[in-house]
Design a protein around this motif. Sequence first.
Motif, PDB file in Angstrom:
ATOM      1  N   VAL A 193       0.860  -1.189   0.000  1.00 19.75           N
ATOM      2  CA  VAL A 193       0.000   0.000   0.000  1.00 19.75           C
ATOM      3  C   VAL A 193       0.890   1.232   0.000  1.00 19.75           C
ATOM      4  CG1 VAL A 193      -1.622   1.385   1.346  1.00 19.75           C
ATOM      5  CG2 VAL A 193      -1.972  -1.080   1.145  1.00 19.75           C
ATOM      6  N   SER A 194       0.552   2.169  -0.871  1.00 17.40           N
ATOM      7  CA  SER A 194       1.273   3.441  -0.915  1.00 17.40           C
ATOM      8  C   SER A 194       0.279   4.581  -0.790  1.00 17.40           C
ATOM      9  CB  SER A 194       2.050   3.584  -2.229  1.00 17.40           C
ATOM     10  OG  SER A 194       3.064   2.617  -2.319  1.00 17.40           O
ATOM     11  N   TRP A 195       0.747   5.674  -0.252  1.00 22.15           N
ATOM     12  CA  TRP A 195      -0.062   6.890  -0.108  1.00 22.15           C
ATOM     13  C   TRP A 195       0.558   8.018  -0.916  1.00 22.15           C
ATOM     14  CZ3 TRP A 195      -4.697   7.234   2.355  1.00 22.15           C
ATOM     15  CH2 TRP A 195      -5.053   6.206   3.241  1.00 22.15           C
ATOM     16  N   TYR A 196      -0.306   8.790  -1.581  1.00 21.22           N
ATOM     17  CA  TYR A 196       0.111   9.932  -2.376  1.00 21.22           C
ATOM     18  C   TYR A 196      -0.770  11.128  -2.027  1.00 21.22           C
ATOM     19  CZ  TYR A 196       3.031   6.979  -5.325  1.00 21.22           C
ATOM     20  OH  TYR A 196       4.014   6.136  -5.775  1.00 21.22           O
ATOM     21  N   GLN A 197      -0.171  12.314  -2.108  1.00 21.64           N
ATOM     22  CA  GLN A 197      -0.921  13.563  -1.928  1.00 21.64           C
ATOM     23  C   GLN A 197      -0.995  14.269  -3.272  1.00 21.64           C
ATOM     24  OE1 GLN A 197       0.993  17.247  -0.578  1.00 21.64           O
ATOM     25  NE2 GLN A 197      -0.369  17.237   1.210  1.00 21.64           N
ATOM     26  N   GLN A 198      -2.202  14.657  -3.660  1.00 21.25           N
ATOM     27  CA  GLN A 198      -2.357  15.399  -4.911  1.00 21.25           C
ATOM     28  C   GLN A 198      -2.991  16.754  -4.614  1.00 21.25           C
ATOM     29  OE1 GLN A 198      -4.926  13.690  -7.935  1.00 21.25           O
ATOM     30  NE2 GLN A 198      -3.906  14.822  -9.560  1.00 21.25           N
ATOM     31  N   GLY A 254       0.488  16.911 -10.055  1.00 17.94           N
ATOM     32  CA  GLY A 254       0.516  15.451 -10.048  1.00 17.94           C
ATOM     33  C   GLY A 254       0.656  14.932  -8.625  1.00 17.94           C
ATOM     34  N   PRO A 255       0.297  13.680  -8.400  1.00 11.77           N
ATOM     35  CA  PRO A 255       0.437  13.096  -7.057  1.00 11.77           C
ATOM     36  C   PRO A 255       1.892  13.064  -6.591  1.00 11.77           C
ATOM     37  CG  PRO A 255      -0.986  11.750  -8.447  1.00 11.77           C
ATOM     38  CD  PRO A 255      -0.338  12.745  -9.347  1.00 11.77           C
ATOM     39  N   GLN A 256       2.074  13.275  -5.282  1.00 12.23           N
ATOM     40  CA  GLN A 256       3.396  13.233  -4.652  1.00 12.23           C
ATOM     41  C   GLN A 256       3.436  12.075  -3.662  1.00 12.23           C
ATOM     42  OE1 GLN A 256       6.027  15.608  -5.145  1.00 12.23           O
ATOM     43  NE2 GLN A 256       4.778  16.296  -6.866  1.00 12.23           N
ATOM     44  N   PHE A 257       4.503  11.299  -3.704  1.00 11.01           N
ATOM     45  CA  PHE A 257       4.656  10.113  -2.856  1.00 11.01           C
ATOM     46  C   PHE A 257       4.812  10.499  -1.398  1.00 11.01           C
ATOM     47  CE2 PHE A 257       5.975   5.983  -1.580  1.00 11.01           C
ATOM     48  CZ  PHE A 257       7.106   6.113  -0.783  1.00 11.01           C
ATOM     49  N   ILE A 258       4.028   9.831  -0.526  1.00 10.60           N
ATOM     50  CA  ILE A 258       4.146  10.075   0.914  1.00 10.60           C
ATOM     51  C   ILE A 258       4.787   8.872   1.606  1.00 10.60           C
ATOM     52  CG2 ILE A 258       2.967  10.794   3.021  1.00 10.60           C
ATOM     53  CD1 ILE A 258       0.570  11.640   1.375  1.00 10.60           C
ATOM     54  N   PHE A 259       4.168   7.683   1.451  1.00 14.41           N
ATOM     55  CA  PHE A 259       4.647   6.477   2.131  1.00 14.41           C
ATOM     56  C   PHE A 259       4.442   5.253   1.250  1.00 14.41           C
ATOM     57  CE2 PHE A 259       5.601   7.632   6.413  1.00 14.41           C
ATOM     58  CZ  PHE A 259       4.702   8.606   6.808  1.00 14.41           C
ATOM     59  N   GLN A 260       5.299   4.228   1.486  1.00 17.48           N
ATOM     60  CA  GLN A 260       5.043   2.902   0.977  1.00 17.48           C
ATOM     61  C   GLN A 260       5.148   1.912   2.115  1.00 17.48           C
ATOM     62  OE1 GLN A 260       7.931   0.749  -1.318  1.00 17.48           O
ATOM     63  NE2 GLN A 260       6.415  -0.581  -2.236  1.00 17.48           N
ATOM     64  N   TYR A 261       4.169   0.995   2.179  1.00 12.62           N
ATOM     65  CA  TYR A 261       4.193  -0.103   3.127  1.00 12.62           C
ATOM     66  C   TYR A 261       4.094  -1.414   2.364  1.00 12.62           C
ATOM     67  CZ  TYR A 261       3.944   2.637   7.357  1.00 12.62           C
ATOM     68  OH  TYR A 261       4.253   3.484   8.385  1.00 12.62           O
ATOM     69  N   SER A 315      -4.511  20.723   2.563  1.00 15.11           N
ATOM     70  CA  SER A 315      -5.712  20.518   1.753  1.00 15.11           C
ATOM     71  C   SER A 315      -5.316  19.895   0.423  1.00 15.11           C
ATOM     72  CB  SER A 315      -6.423  21.849   1.501  1.00 15.11           C
ATOM     73  OG  SER A 315      -6.912  22.394   2.708  1.00 15.11           O
ATOM     74  N   ALA A 316      -5.883  18.736   0.136  1.00 14.09           N
ATOM     75  CA  ALA A 316      -5.483  17.997  -1.060  1.00 14.09           C
ATOM     76  C   ALA A 316      -6.353  16.757  -1.200  1.00 14.09           C
ATOM     77  CB  ALA A 316      -4.014  17.569  -0.963  1.00 14.09           C
ATOM     78  N   LEU A 317      -6.152  16.062  -2.320  1.00 14.24           N
ATOM     79  CA  LEU A 317      -6.740  14.740  -2.518  1.00 14.24           C
ATOM     80  C   LEU A 317      -5.685  13.720  -2.087  1.00 14.24           C
ATOM     81  CD1 LEU A 317      -9.137  13.063  -3.753  1.00 14.24           C
ATOM     82  CD2 LEU A 317      -7.832  13.071  -5.899  1.00 14.24           C
ATOM     83  N   SER A 377     -10.227   6.042  -5.209  1.00 12.30           N
ATOM     84  CA  SER A 377     -10.804   7.312  -5.666  1.00 12.30           C
ATOM     85  C   SER A 377     -10.369   8.488  -4.807  1.00 12.30           C
ATOM     86  CB  SER A 377     -12.323   7.231  -5.672  1.00 12.30           C
ATOM     87  OG  SER A 377     -12.740   6.243  -6.575  1.00 12.30           O
ATOM     88  N   GLY A 378      -9.751   8.192  -3.671  1.00 16.71           N
ATOM     89  CA  GLY A 378      -9.172   9.257  -2.876  1.00 16.71           C
ATOM     90  C   GLY A 378     -10.081   9.805  -1.789  1.00 16.71           C
ATOM     91  N   THR A 379      -9.446  10.492  -0.857  1.00 19.68           N
ATOM     92  CA  THR A 379     -10.142  11.268   0.171  1.00 19.68           C
ATOM     93  C   THR A 379      -9.794  12.726  -0.047  1.00 19.68           C
ATOM     94  OG1 THR A 379     -10.124   9.520   1.855  1.00 19.68           O
ATOM     95  CG2 THR A 379     -10.318  11.803   2.634  1.00 19.68           C
ATOM     96  N   ARG A 380     -10.802  13.542  -0.251  1.00 22.21           N
ATOM     97  CA  ARG A 380     -10.543  14.970  -0.438  1.00 22.21           C
ATOM     98  C   ARG A 380     -10.614  15.654   0.917  1.00 22.21           C
ATOM     99  NH1 ARG A 380      -9.359  18.000  -4.298  1.00 22.21           N
ATOM    100  NH2 ARG A 380      -9.973  16.510  -5.903  1.00 22.21           N
ATOM    101  N   LEU A 381      -9.461  16.147   1.359  1.00 22.21           N
ATOM    102  CA  LEU A 381      -9.349  16.824   2.652  1.00 22.21           C
ATOM    103  C   LEU A 381      -9.301  18.331   2.442  1.00 22.21           C
ATOM    104  CD1 LEU A 381      -8.771  16.880   5.741  1.00 22.21           C
ATOM    105  CD2 LEU A 381      -6.345  16.686   5.160  1.00 22.21           C
ATOM    106  N   THR A 382     -10.171  19.029   3.119  1.00 18.20           N
ATOM    107  CA  THR A 382     -10.153  20.494   3.103  1.00 18.20           C
ATOM    108  C   THR A 382      -9.866  20.974   4.516  1.00 18.20           C
ATOM    109  OG1 THR A 382     -11.797  20.550   1.331  1.00 18.20           O
ATOM    110  CG2 THR A 382     -11.449  22.593   2.565  1.00 18.20           C
TER     111      THR A 382
END
Lengths: 114, 114
Positions: free
Chosen positions: B32-37, B42-49, B86-88, B107-112
């Motif tokens: 599982v990997s997490w990205y911030q968009q 474009g998406p930016q890499f946060i973590f890989q597990y 704030s990002a997807l 599909s992502g979580t949109r955080l505001t």
Amino acid sequence: GEDVEQSLFLSVREGDSSVINCTYTDSSSTYLYWYKQEPGAGLQLLTYIFSNMDMKQDQRLTVLLNKKDKHLSLRIADTQTGDSAIYFCAESLGATSGTYKYIFGTGTRLKVLA
Amino acid sequence: DAGVTQSPTHLIKTRGQHVTLRCSPISGHKSVSWYQQVLGQGPQFIFQYYEKEERGRGNFPDRFSARQFPNYSSELNVNALLLGDSALYLCASSSSDRGSTGYTFGSGTRLTVV
């Protein structure tokens, strides 16, 4: 360095071919990818190419890779209005570090005119 | 087959608060990997597990943390939220740690953050 560049916009007429270009900087990339993102949605994998290939065709999609120039392109034949979206190029890094991550470009917004 | 599922889909938080985002990978996927968009990028890499171990993290502050559970689901935690968070947030899964044939994104979580 880790950098992937794409042109921001492309507009084509329905039925024409679209060509989206991408340049990357890291020569250690083993795989390169094309993703599609529609408004409000996540990323959909379209296709990928291994770095020792120079072309891959998948139905309406053709990927060309010029490893010497670090240039990747995606050709969409017979472009349809449903192809309107943002297209991201991504390179896979990690063979040397053990952390496998994608570096994405800024995305190319494709607009298909009816 | 269910794809990568993320919850919640949308979230509004106040500066300084904490947030937890959740991801369930495709059945059988151990990476599982997490990205911030951020909007317009474009998406930016946060973590890989992989197999419940952190394999790497991107250039994000220590306010960002994550973990992977025995069933391979994952959580991303962000403390002391800033407006710039704030990002997807996209979660991606793969059967291997290398994601060679392409990560499947949710599909992502949109955080505001307000």
